[in-house]
Design a protein around this motif. Structure first.
Motif, PDB file in Angstrom:
ATOM      1  N   ASP A  99       0.820  -1.207   0.000  1.00  0.00           N
ATOM      2  CA  ASP A  99       0.000   0.000   0.000  1.00  0.00           C
ATOM      3  C   ASP A  99       0.860   1.265   0.000  1.00  0.00           C
ATOM      4  N   ILE A 100       2.083   1.172   0.508  1.00  0.00           N
ATOM      5  CA  ILE A 100       2.992   2.319   0.472  1.00  0.00           C
ATOM      6  C   ILE A 100       3.351   2.631  -0.976  1.00  0.00           C
ATOM      7  N   ARG A 101       3.530   1.599  -1.789  1.00  0.00           N
ATOM      8  CA  ARG A 101       3.784   1.797  -3.220  1.00  0.00           C
ATOM      9  C   ARG A 101       2.602   2.512  -3.865  1.00  0.00           C
ATOM     10  N   HIS A 102       1.389   2.064  -3.542  1.00  0.00           N
ATOM     11  CA  HIS A 102       0.197   2.715  -4.098  1.00  0.00           C
ATOM     12  C   HIS A 102       0.114   4.182  -3.672  1.00  0.00           C
ATOM     13  N   SER A 103       0.439   4.442  -2.421  1.00  0.00           N
ATOM     14  CA  SER A 103       0.417   5.825  -1.928  1.00  0.00           C
ATOM     15  C   SER A 103       1.443   6.682  -2.658  1.00  0.00           C
ATOM     16  N   ALA A 104       2.618   6.125  -2.905  1.00  0.00           N
ATOM     17  CA  ALA A 104       3.659   6.873  -3.617  1.00  0.00           C
ATOM     18  C   ALA A 104       3.203   7.201  -5.038  1.00  0.00           C
ATOM     19  N   ILE A 105       2.557   6.256  -5.700  1.00  0.00           N
ATOM     20  CA  ILE A 105       2.069   6.506  -7.061  1.00  0.00           C
ATOM     21  C   ILE A 105       0.952   7.537  -7.034  1.00  0.00           C
ATOM     22  N   ALA A 106       0.049   7.446  -6.067  1.00  0.00           N
ATOM     23  CA  ALA A 106      -1.021   8.441  -5.942  1.00  0.00           C
ATOM     24  C   ALA A 106      -0.429   9.833  -5.713  1.00  0.00           C
ATOM     25  N   PHE A 107       0.633   9.914  -4.931  1.00  0.00           N
ATOM     26  CA  PHE A 107       1.309  11.192  -4.694  1.00  0.00           C
ATOM     27  C   PHE A 107       1.862  11.754  -6.003  1.00  0.00           C
ATOM     28  N   LEU A 108       2.496  10.909  -6.807  1.00  0.00           N
ATOM     29  CA  LEU A 108       3.032  11.373  -8.088  1.00  0.00           C
ATOM     30  C   LEU A 108       1.923  11.859  -9.008  1.00  0.00           C
ATOM     31  N   ILE A 109       0.794  11.173  -9.007  1.00  0.00           N
ATOM     32  CA  ILE A 109      -0.354  11.610  -9.809  1.00  0.00           C
ATOM     33  C   ILE A 109      -0.823  12.970  -9.330  1.00  0.00           C
ATOM     34  N   GLU A 110      -0.932  13.149  -8.025  1.00  0.00           N
ATOM     35  CA  GLU A 110      -1.385  14.433  -7.471  1.00  0.00           C
ATOM     36  C   GLU A 110      -0.418  15.555  -7.814  1.00  0.00           C
ATOM     37  N   LYS A 111       0.848  15.223  -7.961  1.00  0.00           N
ATOM     38  CA  LYS A 111       1.859  16.218  -8.322  1.00  0.00           C
ATOM     39  C   LYS A 111       1.989  16.372  -9.836  1.00  0.00           C
ATOM     40  N   ASN A 112       1.030  15.791 -10.565  1.00  0.00           N
ATOM     41  CA  ASN A 112       0.936  15.924 -12.024  1.00  0.00           C
ATOM     42  C   ASN A 112       2.096  15.331 -12.796  1.00  0.00           C
ATOM     43  N   VAL A 113       2.676  14.268 -12.274  1.00  0.00           N
ATOM     44  CA  VAL A 113       3.678  13.535 -13.033  1.00  0.00           C
ATOM     45  C   VAL A 113       2.922  12.771 -14.126  1.00  0.00           C
ATOM     46  N   GLN A 114       3.442  12.810 -15.320  1.00  0.00           N
ATOM     47  CA  GLN A 114       2.780  12.170 -16.446  1.00  0.00           C
ATOM     48  C   GLN A 114       2.701  10.647 -16.248  1.00  0.00           C
ATOM     49  N   PRO A 115       1.595  10.029 -16.665  1.00  0.00           N
ATOM     50  CA  PRO A 115       1.422   8.586 -16.484  1.00  0.00           C
ATOM     51  C   PRO A 115       2.558   7.748 -17.077  1.00  0.00           C
ATOM     52  N   LEU A 116       3.100   8.151 -18.215  1.00  0.00           N
ATOM     53  CA  LEU A 116       4.198   7.386 -18.807  1.00  0.00           C
ATOM     54  C   LEU A 116       5.426   7.398 -17.894  1.00  0.00           C
ATOM     55  N   ALA A 117       5.736   8.549 -17.312  1.00  0.00           N
ATOM     56  CA  ALA A 117       6.883   8.640 -16.405  1.00  0.00           C
ATOM     57  C   ALA A 117       6.652   7.791 -15.155  1.00  0.00           C
ATOM     58  N   ILE A 118       5.417   7.776 -14.661  1.00  0.00           N
ATOM     59  CA  ILE A 118       5.094   6.941 -13.495  1.00  0.00           C
ATOM     60  C   ILE A 118       5.263   5.471 -13.857  1.00  0.00           C
ATOM     61  N   ALA A 119       4.720   5.070 -15.006  1.00  0.00           N
ATOM     62  CA  ALA A 119       4.825   3.672 -15.441  1.00  0.00           C
ATOM     63  C   ALA A 119       6.284   3.241 -15.527  1.00  0.00           C
ATOM     64  N   GLN A 120       7.120   4.091 -16.102  1.00  0.00           N
ATOM     65  CA  GLN A 120       8.537   3.760 -16.224  1.00  0.00           C
ATOM     66  C   GLN A 120       9.203   3.676 -14.856  1.00  0.00           C
ATOM     67  N   ARG A 121       8.854   4.589 -13.965  1.00  0.00           N
ATOM     68  CA  ARG A 121       9.477   4.638 -12.644  1.00  0.00           C
ATOM     69  C   ARG A 121       9.162   3.399 -11.816  1.00  0.00           C
ATOM     70  N   VAL A 122       7.913   2.941 -11.893  1.00  0.00           N
ATOM     71  CA  VAL A 122       7.509   1.814 -11.053  1.00  0.00           C
ATOM     72  C   VAL A 122       7.614   0.476 -11.767  1.00  0.00           C
ATOM     73  N   GLY A 123       8.031   0.488 -13.039  1.00  0.00           N
ATOM     74  CA  GLY A 123       8.288  -0.755 -13.751  1.00  0.00           C
ATOM     75  C   GLY A 123       7.073  -1.417 -14.363  1.00  0.00           C
ATOM     76  N   HIS A 124       6.007  -0.645 -14.597  1.00  0.00           N
ATOM     77  CA  HIS A 124       4.861  -1.225 -15.291  1.00  0.00           C
ATOM     78  C   HIS A 124       5.239  -1.491 -16.741  1.00  0.00           C
ATOM     79  N   ASP A 125       4.667  -2.529 -17.319  1.00  0.00           N
ATOM     80  CA  ASP A 125       5.018  -2.883 -18.689  1.00  0.00           C
ATOM     81  C   ASP A 125       4.435  -1.913 -19.707  1.00  0.00           C
ATOM     82  N   SER A 126       3.415  -1.158 -19.321  1.00  0.00           N
ATOM     83  CA  SER A 126       2.871  -0.137 -20.215  1.00  0.00           C
ATOM     84  C   SER A 126       2.143   0.915 -19.390  1.00  0.00           C
ATOM     85  N   VAL A 127       1.912   2.050 -20.011  1.00  0.00           N
ATOM     86  CA  VAL A 127       1.155   3.104 -19.350  1.00  0.00           C
ATOM     87  C   VAL A 127      -0.282   2.640 -19.112  1.00  0.00           C
TER      88      VAL A 127
END
Length: 177
Positions: A99-127
């Motif tokens: 859940d800490i990972r989910h919170s970190a991603i939610a924080f990045l979304i709130e700070k308007n980090v682009q979804p592609l950058a988030i996907a790359q940062r957390v290792g998702h296979d696609s946006v």
């Protein structure tokens, strides 16, 4: 698992990066070191200076640490047990480590980090993976988008428009504070 699979050699203090190429877990008293789930999960992540300083201080305190040593020689259960103990002691809601990972991603979304950058940062296979899991967090951005478009169309000064990443605070109708 990715954090527990970090070796000292995965930390690049000069460039403030962490190389993520392994996961660690223990099942039935047996330790496993594997590759991450997907190819895109193998990645180099740039981290803030303060975090690299914390990691440097921590690793410097470990006696005889070698390049091929895990820097967190514990298990996910040990972390979960400590988290449970601390949250109970503080009267906080029980959460899982993941859940800490989910919170970190939610924080990045709130700070308007682009979804592609988030996907790359957390290792998702696609946006699409990121959007399928976290897309529900984006609807609150619709008012900000409308305000930005209004500013572009009407020429209103930017000071009357909420900037991306700011909270609405006590904002009144018409875009005035």
């Amino acid at each position: 698992g990715e954090m527990l699979g970090l070796f000292y050699e995965d930390l690049d203090f000069r460039n403030d990066t962490i190389n993520i190429s392994k996961t660690f877990y223990r099942r039935n008293k047996q330790d496993y070191l594997t590759t991450p789930k997907t190819e895109s999960s193998n990645r180099k992540v740039t981290v803030p200076e303060f975090l690299m300083k914390e990691l440097k201080d921590y690793t410097d305190s470990l006696y005889g640490l070698r390049d091929k040593d895990r820097i967190f020689p514990i298990t996910d259960r040990a972390i979960q047990k400590k988290l449970k103990s601390k949250t109970e002691a503080l009267g906080l809601t029980k959460i899982r480590i993941h859940d800490i990972r989910h919170s970190a991603i939610a924080f990045l979304i709130e700070k308007n980090v682009q979804p592609l950058a988030i996907a790359q940062r957390v290792g998702h296979d696609s946006v699409n993976t990121t959007m399928n899991i976290y897309g529900h967090l984006y609807p609150n951005k619709q008012k900000q988008i409308a305000d930005m478009l209004n500013s572009e169309a009407t020429g209103e000064p930017q000071s009357k428009v909420v900037a991306f990443g700011q909270s609405y605070g006590n904002r009144k109708a018409g875009g005035m504070w």
